[in-house]
Motif scaffolding. Structure first.
Motif, PDB file in Angstrom:
ATOM      1  N   TYR A 134       0.842  -1.202   0.000  1.00 48.04           N
ATOM      2  CA  TYR A 134       0.000   0.000   0.000  1.00 48.04           C
ATOM      3  C   TYR A 134       0.880   1.255   0.000  1.00 48.04           C
ATOM      4  O   TYR A 134       0.718   2.123   0.816  1.00 48.04           O
ATOM      5  N   GLN A 135       1.813   1.316  -0.940  1.00 49.83           N
ATOM      6  CA  GLN A 135       2.738   2.449  -1.046  1.00 49.83           C
ATOM      7  C   GLN A 135       3.437   2.757   0.280  1.00 49.83           C
ATOM      8  O   GLN A 135       3.714   3.911   0.595  1.00 49.83           O
ATOM      9  N   ALA A 137       2.332   2.774   3.230  1.00 52.01           N
ATOM     10  CA  ALA A 137       1.554   3.519   4.221  1.00 52.01           C
ATOM     11  C   ALA A 137       1.338   2.725   5.504  1.00 52.01           C
ATOM     12  O   ALA A 137       1.538   3.239   6.612  1.00 52.01           O
ATOM     13  N   SER A 217      -7.044  11.349  -0.771  1.00 48.59           N
ATOM     14  CA  SER A 217      -7.357  11.566  -2.184  1.00 48.59           C
ATOM     15  C   SER A 217      -8.059  12.911  -2.354  1.00 48.59           C
ATOM     16  O   SER A 217      -8.617  13.466  -1.394  1.00 48.59           O
ATOM     17  N   ASP A 245       0.387   9.398  -2.195  1.00 49.37           N
ATOM     18  CA  ASP A 245       0.977   8.470  -3.155  1.00 49.37           C
ATOM     19  C   ASP A 245       1.760   9.153  -4.271  1.00 49.37           C
ATOM     20  O   ASP A 245       2.335   8.470  -5.134  1.00 49.37           O
ATOM     21  N   ARG A 246       1.831  10.462  -4.246  1.00 49.57           N
ATOM     22  CA  ARG A 246       2.684  11.160  -5.223  1.00 49.57           C
ATOM     23  C   ARG A 246       4.162  10.966  -4.910  1.00 49.57           C
ATOM     24  O   ARG A 246       5.022  11.299  -5.720  1.00 49.57           O
ATOM     25  N   VAL A 248       5.691   8.114  -4.472  1.00 47.51           N
ATOM     26  CA  VAL A 248       6.185   6.791  -4.851  1.00 47.51           C
ATOM     27  C   VAL A 248       5.892   6.491  -6.318  1.00 47.51           C
ATOM     28  O   VAL A 248       5.030   7.109  -6.944  1.00 47.51           O
ATOM     29  N   ARG A 283      -1.925   6.927   6.065  1.00 47.92           N
ATOM     30  CA  ARG A 283      -1.266   7.565   4.917  1.00 47.92           C
ATOM     31  C   ARG A 283      -0.411   8.746   5.362  1.00 47.92           C
ATOM     32  O   ARG A 283       0.652   9.017   4.782  1.00 47.92           O
ATOM     33  N   GLN A 286       3.036   7.798   6.362  1.00 47.09           N
ATOM     34  CA  GLN A 286       3.950   7.630   5.231  1.00 47.09           C
ATOM     35  C   GLN A 286       4.547   8.972   4.821  1.00 47.09           C
ATOM     36  O   GLN A 286       5.733   9.087   4.534  1.00 47.09           O
ATOM     37  N   THR A 287       3.719  10.022   4.808  1.00 44.02           N
ATOM     38  CA  THR A 287       4.226  11.339   4.446  1.00 44.02           C
ATOM     39  C   THR A 287       5.204  11.853   5.494  1.00 44.02           C
ATOM     40  O   THR A 287       6.220  12.475   5.163  1.00 44.02           O
TER      41      THR A 287
END
Length: 326
Positions: A134-135, A137, A217, A245-246, A248, A283, A286-287
């Protein structure tokens, strides 16, 4: 010839030495180049310490190195194929127990995390590698929690299971043997500076030099979509937007130069205080990983309650629709 005749100041910052003129400006440029080079080296080093490449992990597992690999995906996905020797850990294992918070999906307590790591056979010195599909995350959410409480010997598998599969490395179906239980206790340096609460978000919204960043999103950000678990659709007023997701592509995280361009374009720079949020702090973790570990930002926090908590509080305002600046 006296010293005053060998070296004497002239106009415009020039220095005349024995009849020759030298300029201070090139020295300044050299210093700036050196500072830039040192900064770039620090970023490269930080990236190497935060990520492990599939080739590296494959080699280390083949050598029998003592690495604890955790597959951070739902159990069904794990049983369909996972990295050999990887143990499965999914969200309920590292989320708060029911009743600990008024909303769901919040962070597990330190005690619960210690029990989880004990069950996995970990010690404070154990090297842990996390991955998902999941990227990164879900892996980053667990990374964030471990860092929060003080386990710092952690890396994310760059590109996750997809990158591993693309390179043709083996996968297993059967789980490995259960490890011998330990009595794990967090002994490393904790990172409470990575955590933001509701009060922190409210204060940050009043600070012109700070940013509240929504990484969901665009449909969620504009209120056109409401994910299950949230109580209202929309966004926090005054928040900026950049989808997580930008950062990855299919191979893993973008290189630091591209990442910096993406964030700088949105005004998200290292001199600002940043709080990141999403639906439930996954998410956004992740950032936070990208900003702190790959770009070296120092003042970034993950809003644990994120949109679930904000939307649950009916007295808090929200916005819908496309921002005027878009």
């Amino acid at each position: 010839m006296g010293l005053e005749r060998l070296v004497r100041p002239t106009v415009h910052g020039q220095i005349s030495v024995a009849g020759k003129r030298h300029y201070e400006t090139p020295l300044i440029i050299i210093k700036l180049l050196l500072i830039t080079a040192v900064y770039c080296l620090c970023i490269v080093r930080a990236e190497a310490e935060a990520l492990i490449q599939p080739e590296q992990l494959n080699r280390r597992l083949a050598q029998g190195d003592p690495v604890l690999v955790l597959d951070v995906r739902p159990r069904v996905s794990y049983l369909l194929g996972h990295i050999p020797k990887a143990h499965n850990v999914w969200r309920p294992a590292y989320q708060a127990n029911e009743g600990d918070f008024p909303v769901s999906g919040m962070r597990a307590s330190q005690t619960k995390m210690e029990k989880l790591l004990s069950h996995l056979g970990a010690t404070p010195d154990t090297e842990i590698v996390l991955y998902d599909d999941y990227q990164s995350a879900d892996a980053a959410r667990l990374w964030w929690l471990l860092k929060l409480y003080g386990h710092n010997n952690i890396t994310l598998l760059n590109g996750g299971l997809k990158a591993w599969s693309t390179l043709g490395f083996k996968q297993a179906i059967m789980p490995p043997e259960s490890p011998k239980t330990t009595k794990y206790r967090f002994t490393g340096t904790p990172h409470p500076e990575y955590l933001a609460g509701l009060t922190d978000v409210k204060e940050t919204l009043q600070d012109d030099k700070a940013i509240v960043l929504d990484v969901r999103s665009f449909e969620e950000f504009t209120g056109r979509k409401r994910k299950s678990g949230s109580h209202r659709a929309g966004r926090i007023p005054g928040s900026s937007w950049l989808a997580f997701d930008r950062t990855v592509n299919e191979s893993g995280f973008l290189n630091p130069e591209k990442l910096q361009d993406i964030f700088s374009e949105k005004g998200i720079t290292s001199d600002k205080s940043i709080i990141v949020y999403c639906q439930s702090g996954v998410r956004s973790a992740q950032t936070l990983f990208v900003l702190t570990q790959l770009l070296g930002y120092e003042n970034v926090r993950n809003y644990d309650g994120s949109w679930i908590e904000w939307s649950w509080n009916r007295d808090l305002p929200l916005l819908k629709g496309k921002p005027e600046t878009e």
